[in-house]
Enzyme design. Structure first.
Site: not given
Length: 257
Positions: A108-112
């Site tokens: 998951l990306d850093i903002n998810t």
């Protein structure tokens, strides 16, 4: 019996096969003093001296039950094991393993935020991530921008992003979740490409401002699992997970010593 080096190291929990291939390409893995080659066959019981980043690894099979845990990832954590910017990683809060390492099932990306699965079984991780398995990933998506039936149909049929043509298997409004000008949707995909959902909505002039993964296959994010906490799956859920990929793992039927 022999096997490819990426399978041996993946089964030992040193990452997905794709990740191990990347390490081999970068020259980070050596066997008996020589750089490893992708696809190189080794003896499974006695593969020789293997170094990863100049550190010797112990090739010892885990005789215990395979382990899988759910982690509720907060925003701000990255999914790399070692971050050169020294940011928090999703591995920092996980329990330690004696014989091998945790492998993340996708990223998951850093903002998810939301559900991440980790396992010490590299074969399981590889099968759960592989596009051929068609495992569903379900997300709650908050967007800002104008949405209508036409745009929803576009997302269902497919849009072109940097990864190629992608589409939602299912995308429906969540009418019980409204926050001013923001709108919530439930979206289901059967693959996991980098920033895929954000790019899909961007292509129809909408901005994703919150993204939460709530389900991976038949594993649902527990409502009582707080952000930054993890929970080990019991043998019942383990069996369901292996059944999902039609993978017979006899060891999950055995009682733990």
């Amino acid at each position: 019996m022999t096997a490819k080096i990426q399978k041996i190291l993946s089964d030992l929990g040193y990452g997905s096969r794709r990740f191990i291939e990347c390490m081999i390409k970068c020259g980070k893995i050596s066997i008996n003093g020589e750089k490893a080659i992708i696809g190189q066959y080794l003896n499974k019981k006695n593969p020789g001296e293997i170094l990863i980043d100049k550190k010797k690894i112990i090739v010892k099979r885990n005789k215990n039950l395979p382990k899988v845990l759910i982690y509720n990832k907060p925003i701000g954590e990255v999914c790399t094991r070692d971050d050169f910017q020294k940011r928090l990683t999703v591995f920092d809060k996980l329990p330690k393993l004696n014989l091998n390492r945790w492998v993340s099932v996708g990223r998951l990306d850093i903002n998810t935020k939301g559900l991440l699965l980790f396992t010490n079984d590299g074969t399981l991780a590889n099968k759960l991530m592989h596009p051929r398995s068609q495992i569903e990933r379900e997300y709650n998506i908050r967007i800002f921008g104008e949405m209508n039936k036409n745009k929803i149909n576009i997302l269902r049929k497919g849009v072109k992003i940097i990864h190629g043509y992608v589409s939602f298997k299912e995308i429906v409004p969540l009418y019980d979740k409204k926050e001013g000008k923001n709108k919530w949707f439930k979206g289901i995909l059967c693959e996991g490409k980098n920033r895929e959902i954000r790019l899909m909505f961007k292509s129809i002039q909408c901005q994703v401002n919150q993204l939460i993964r709530v389900r991976y296959g038949n594993i649902i994010l527990p409502k009582n699992l707080k952000e930054g906490q993890w929970m080990m799956l019991n043998s019942i859920f383990l069996k369901k997970l292996y059944n999902l990929i039609n993978f017979d793992k006899e060891i999950i039927n055995k009682k733990k010593n």
